[in-house]
Design an enzyme around this catalytic site. Structure first.
Site, PDB file in Angstrom:
ATOM      1  N   ARG A   1      96.276  16.623   5.074  1.00 47.15           N
ATOM      2  CA  ARG A   1      96.451  17.721   6.028  1.00 47.15           C
ATOM      3  C   ARG A   1      97.379  17.328   7.173  1.00 47.15           C
ATOM      4  O   ARG A   1      98.139  18.137   7.690  1.00 47.15           O
ATOM      5  CB  ARG A   1      95.080  18.190   6.574  1.00 47.15           C
ATOM      6  CG  ARG A   1      95.211  19.209   7.701  1.00 47.15           C
ATOM      7  CD  ARG A   1      93.939  19.980   8.005  1.00 47.15           C
ATOM      8  NE  ARG A   1      92.720  19.178   8.003  1.00 47.15           N
ATOM      9  CZ  ARG A   1      92.379  18.253   8.912  1.00 47.15           C
ATOM     10  NH1 ARG A   1      93.189  17.999   9.939  1.00 47.15           N
ATOM     11  NH2 ARG A   1      91.247  17.581   8.803  1.00 47.15           N
TER      12      ARG A   1
ATOM     13  N   TYR B   1     109.543  43.163  12.206  1.00 50.46           N
ATOM     14  CA  TYR B   1     108.715  42.980  11.018  1.00 50.46           C
ATOM     15  C   TYR B   1     107.281  43.428  11.365  1.00 50.46           C
ATOM     16  O   TYR B   1     106.677  42.941  12.325  1.00 50.46           O
ATOM     17  CB  TYR B   1     108.708  41.510  10.587  1.00 50.46           C
ATOM     18  CG  TYR B   1     107.803  41.259   9.408  1.00 50.46           C
ATOM     19  CD1 TYR B   1     108.159  41.701   8.141  1.00 50.46           C
ATOM     20  CD2 TYR B   1     106.587  40.615   9.557  1.00 50.46           C
ATOM     21  CE1 TYR B   1     107.325  41.507   7.052  1.00 50.46           C
ATOM     22  CE2 TYR B   1     105.743  40.418   8.476  1.00 50.46           C
ATOM     23  CZ  TYR B   1     106.124  40.863   7.227  1.00 50.46           C
ATOM     24  OH  TYR B   1     105.285  40.674   6.164  1.00 50.46           O
TER      25      TYR B   1
ATOM     26  N   ASP C   1     113.020  35.005  15.371  1.00 49.26           N
ATOM     27  CA  ASP C   1     112.649  35.091  13.955  1.00 49.26           C
ATOM     28  C   ASP C   1     113.957  35.119  13.177  1.00 49.26           C
ATOM     29  O   ASP C   1     114.678  36.118  13.166  1.00 49.26           O
ATOM     30  CB  ASP C   1     111.821  36.361  13.711  1.00 49.26           C
ATOM     31  CG  ASP C   1     111.295  36.442  12.280  1.00 49.26           C
ATOM     32  OD1 ASP C   1     111.939  35.867  11.379  1.00 49.26           O
ATOM     33  OD2 ASP C   1     110.258  37.107  12.062  1.00 49.26           O
TER      34      ASP C   1
ATOM     35  N   LYS D   1     111.224  34.179   2.001  1.00 48.20           N
ATOM     36  CA  LYS D   1     112.380  35.035   1.767  1.00 48.20           C
ATOM     37  C   LYS D   1     113.570  34.192   1.305  1.00 48.20           C
ATOM     38  O   LYS D   1     113.519  33.635   0.237  1.00 48.20           O
ATOM     39  CB  LYS D   1     112.662  35.841   3.033  1.00 48.20           C
ATOM     40  CG  LYS D   1     111.393  36.445   3.680  1.00 48.20           C
ATOM     41  CD  LYS D   1     110.693  37.459   2.811  1.00 48.20           C
ATOM     42  CE  LYS D   1     109.329  37.888   3.320  1.00 48.20           C
ATOM     43  NZ  LYS D   1     109.272  38.346   4.700  1.00 48.20           N
TER      44      LYS D   1
HETATM   45  C1  PLP Z   1     108.309  38.412   5.656  1.00 46.96           C
HETATM   46  C2  PLP Z   1     108.601  38.248   7.094  1.00 46.96           C
HETATM   47  C3  PLP Z   1     107.660  37.640   7.945  1.00 46.96           C
HETATM   48  C4  PLP Z   1     106.301  37.185   7.460  1.00 46.96           C
HETATM   49  O1  PLP Z   1     106.393  36.099   6.593  1.00 46.96           O
HETATM   50  P1  PLP Z   1     105.306  35.760   5.437  1.00 46.96           P
HETATM   51  O2  PLP Z   1     105.904  34.584   4.754  1.00 46.96           O
HETATM   52  O3  PLP Z   1     105.180  36.979   4.581  1.00 46.96           O
HETATM   53  O4  PLP Z   1     104.022  35.441   6.116  1.00 46.96           O
HETATM   54  C5  PLP Z   1     108.007  37.488   9.282  1.00 46.96           C
HETATM   55  N1  PLP Z   1     109.191  37.907   9.760  1.00 46.96           N
HETATM   56  C6  PLP Z   1     110.111  38.509   8.971  1.00 46.96           C
HETATM   57  C7  PLP Z   1     111.388  38.970   9.569  1.00 46.96           C
HETATM   58  C8  PLP Z   1     109.851  38.706   7.612  1.00 46.96           C
HETATM   59  O5  PLP Z   1     110.773  39.302   6.841  1.00 46.96           O
END
Ligand code: PLP
Length: 387
Positions: free
Chosen positions: A56, A111, A183, A208
């Site tokens: 961990r 998001y 982000d 993504k």
């Molecule tokens: C998908 C996404 C998230 C969340 O990420 P997860 O891996 O699904 O938890 C946060 N910000 C953006 C811009 C996203 O496209």
């Protein structure tokens, strides 16, 4: 034996191939093995090999992945990157640096999961969050309060692809004694490096583009500075237990080796599709920062090396007609998520739920790595019925 190249002066394609690469001393394996172990031997003097103690707390695959993330985000040291089990886990770790009574600003177009996390969860923990048009610097300045401690930026924003000026927002945050987190999921570090623009954190959903094949859930925070705040983020990984598995780390590192080249191809396809959609009679609006007519085009040109593979359109017609388009495409799968090699299309408002501010005829498109001509033909035939 390590062949970790000195990173100074290397191009991003070279960093992506070499960062975190450590040749196995016992076998000579060029590609690192997956370390499926939760525990590590302790030596007579009480120390651990390479500092590895317990699964961990750290793992060789996770450390290699973090080395890659730090290199691509131009962080000053490999341990400035912290890998999490998901993008939401990474965002939560940044919000977890705040104290009860702190205030933060987030973009009105964002998001949807992050908005929910802030409103439905962190609100209960005494953290105030307010939405603002993050593409409007004066609006952000006007929304600052004495207790504002964080600007949460998302650029391009989801799903309307608004562009926010990272350098200006970071400067505004710092002048106010606040921090700025970006982000960077949509731009990826190949498009934008928020830390070099002055932001404090680059945050990722690795699910993504970093993963790129729609088969890994992951996240990361990369911090510009070492210190107490980074320590709080790391604590939520090691002691909070928000960790990716060794296999996910290995797979993600493998995927990121091709990120620079995938992003070029995603961008080329998205640019071609955006141009084609612009002249389709059933399309009222195309949101893509690479288009000269986009409101944020000038800022995007400055802060993005590539405009990315995401776009959205508003179709002429009803919400139901927009939804029907997603059922007529053959190559674009009607599914959520983004950043994979396969193209996806989504009626975003109906996924976001009742408090969504997304236009009801908006379709979000993740442009994959198929041939651009095939994608244009497919979406054109799906839209023709509306024209
Ligand atoms: C998908 C996404 C998230 C969340 O990420 P997860 O891996 O699904 O938890 C946060 N910000 C953006 C811009 C996203 O496209």
């Amino acid at each position: 034996m390590t062949r970790t190249a000195d990173q100074a002066g290397l191009h991003v394609e070279t960093l992506a191939v070499h960062a975190g690469l450590k040749i196995d001393g016992d076998t000579g394996a060029v590609i690192p093995p997956i370390h499926m172990t939760t525990t590590f031997l302790r030596h007579a003097d009480g120390s651990y090999s390479d500092g590895f103690l317990y699964g961990r707390i750290d793992n060789p695959n996770r450390r290699a992945l973090e080395t890659m993330l730090a290199a691509l985000e131009a962080a000053p040291a490999p341990d400035h990157a912290v890998a999490f089990a998901s993008g939401m886990g990474a965002a939560a770790a940044v919000f977890g640096t705040l104290q009860p009574g702190d205030h933060l600003l987030f973009p009105d177009d964002i998001y949807y999961g992050i908005r929910r996390l802030l409103v439905e969860h962190y609100g209960r923990w005494g953290i105030e969050a307010a939405a603002v048009d993050m593409a409007d610097l004066e609006a952000v300045r006007g929304a600052l309060r004495p207790n504002t401690r964080l600007l949460w930026v998302e650029t391009p924003s989801n799903p309307q692809l608004k562009i926010s000026d990272v350098a200006a927002l970071a400067a505004l945050a710092h002048a106010h004694g606040a921090r700025c987190a970006v982000d960077n999921t949509w731009a990826t570090p190949i498009g934008t490096q928020p830390l070099t623009l002055g932001a404090d954190y680059a945050v990722h959903s690795a699910t993504k583009y970093l993963g790129g094949h729609s088969d890994i859930t992951g996240g990361a925070v990369v911090a510009r500075e070492a210190g107490e705040q980074l320590g709080r983020i790391r604590l939520q990984q090691t002691i909070g237990g928000n960790i990716p598995s060794p296999f996910d780390c290995w797979l993600l590192l493998r995927s990121m080796r091709t990120l620079p080249w995938r992003m070029r191809a995603h961008t080329a396809n998205a640019a071609a599709l955006a141009q084609a959609l612009l002249v389709h009679p059933a399309v009222g609006r195309v949101n893509y920062p690479g288009l000269a007519g986009h409101a944020g085009h000038a800022i995007a040109t400055r802060q993005m090396a590539l405009f990315g593979g995401m776009l959205s359109i508003e179709v002429k017609g009803s919400a139901a007609e927009a939804m029907a388009v997603t059922q007529r495409t053959r190559l674009f799968a009607p599914a959520t998520s983004l950043g994979g090699v396969e193209s996806l299309i989504e009626h975003r408002r109906s996924v976001e739920g009742p408090t969504s501010t997304t236009p009801e005829t908006l379709l979000r498109i993740s442009v994959g790595l198929e041939h651009a001509d095939d994608l244009i033909a497919d979406l054109t035939q799906a839209l023709d019925a509306l024209a």
